[in-house]
Design an enzyme around this catalytic site. Sequence first.
Site, PDB file in Angstrom:
ATOM      1  N   ASP A 114     -30.149  57.130  -4.144  1.00  0.00           N
ATOM      2  CA  ASP A 114     -29.651  56.543  -2.890  1.00  0.00           C
ATOM      3  C   ASP A 114     -28.868  55.289  -3.237  1.00  0.00           C
ATOM      4  OD1 ASP A 114     -29.470  55.680  -0.053  1.00  0.00           O
ATOM      5  OD2 ASP A 114     -30.958  57.249   0.241  1.00  0.00           O
ATOM      6  N   HIS A 168     -24.544  57.324   0.603  1.00  0.00           N
ATOM      7  CA  HIS A 168     -25.847  56.919   0.046  1.00  0.00           C
ATOM      8  C   HIS A 168     -25.794  56.993  -1.482  1.00  0.00           C
ATOM      9  CE1 HIS A 168     -28.380  56.287   3.588  1.00  0.00           C
ATOM     10  NE2 HIS A 168     -27.817  57.338   4.144  1.00  0.00           N
ATOM     11  N   GLU A 232     -25.100  60.618   6.748  1.00  0.00           N
ATOM     12  CA  GLU A 232     -24.683  59.240   7.005  1.00  0.00           C
ATOM     13  C   GLU A 232     -23.634  58.751   6.010  1.00  0.00           C
ATOM     14  OE1 GLU A 232     -28.752  57.508   8.984  1.00  0.00           O
ATOM     15  OE2 GLU A 232     -28.663  57.506   6.799  1.00  0.00           O
TER      16      GLU A 232
HETATM   17  C1  ACM Z   1     -31.669  60.705   7.363  1.00  0.00           C
HETATM   18  O1  ACM Z   1     -32.655  60.270   7.956  1.00  0.00           O
HETATM   19  N1  ACM Z   1     -30.610  59.941   7.170  1.00  0.00           N
HETATM   20  C2  ACM Z   1     -31.620  62.059   6.862  1.00  0.00           C
END
Ligand code: ACM
Length: 419
Positions: A114, A168, A232
């Site tokens: 991440d 991420h 995201e």
């Molecule tokens: C997530 O909670 N961004 C998968």
Amino acid sequence: MLTSAGGAVPLTGRPVRREPDDPGLGPEGYRLDITPEGVRLTGGGPAGRFYGLRTLDQLGPRAPRLTVEDRPRFAWRGVMLDVARHFMPKDFVLRLIDLLALHKLNVLHLHLTDDQGWRLEIKRYPLLTEVGARRGGGFYTHEDVREILAYAAERFVTVVPEIEMPGHAQAAVAAYPRLGNQPERRLDVWDGWGISEHVLNLEEPTIRFCQDVLDEVVDLFPGPYVHVGGDECPTREWERSPAARRRIAELGLPGPAAARAWFIGRMAAHLAERGRRLVCWDEGDDVSPDAVLMAWRDAEPGPRAGAEVVLAPHRHTYFDYYPSGEPGQPPAQEGVVSLADAYHFAPPARRGVLGVQCQLWTEYMPTPEHVEYMAFPRLCAFAEVAWGSAGDFPDFLTRLPAHLDRLAALGVNLGPVRT
Ligand code: ACM
């Protein structure tokens, strides 16, 4: 399913006779016949026999005389552990696998990378861990992974590795700045929580880098699924970067918003050539007809042709949210998932639903003990949903204390029971 029950029969010391497998029970199904003379166990296969023995454990030393015939509702009964935000030592991963198996759960999804950390050794790109694992100190070597996989296999748990891209991914960009949208800029691994806007660039060498990483992952993890994140992904850097804009035009994409799905689609094709299925978080757009979508925003993704899904709706399965609205709790992610919310998750029965999964994001879980505190007892409720045995919530609450006593005896750091 309980088919018949009579008086209590002490199980201690009684032989368990293993009958020949009956494939009609399904690979994870089993039948137990408990009488004063002994116990007969019939499995649909090795996993079914394993689950039959787990049920026997749960019945305790004095089981009623009974016949149980049972099989799970879902093939994918998962738990996701985020080891990127806070690294979790290998021994805890092994312990968690035991706790999954105890609850007849069969997928451990490891969120390995991440913005805040890269936790898997990649021999071809050593800076990923030399730089990317420095924060919070820790990563799994190939040897660690092999040990985890062997332990999981003995307990019929499939490990699904997740390598996040194209968002991420700040830890990867910190390690290899050429992956970013301003290759001359030096970034650190992020030490905040949220969504970093520093995402991977769209150039072909970056695609190849990710494919090289996935090749090493595929060599290491034998399971059929590889998760590439995909959630995201802010498009701001792509909008601002002349190189990204040029690339988007070259590719004939309608705009930066379409680049994420294109990126994931490239990985899906690459994994398919290696006989693996890509899994990604569902963001509502089409990535690849072959991808397995993990639906985390709502109860179910909108209908999309051919899509297979794992349901992971945050309102029922995010155990990083507070377990109640009471004040004075240790810090957690904003939001509440109560024990009742976990139990009342009612996955729809329709084609394409592979299964269900609960999530342990660790921004606010610095230690294994805290992961256990947040996971239990909600994970016990989730396990009944996943197996398909969840029924009446008050009845679950009457059965829960005896189960929690067993977990406490195993040293599990239980959170409070709040409904
Ligand atoms: C997530 O909670 N961004 C998968």
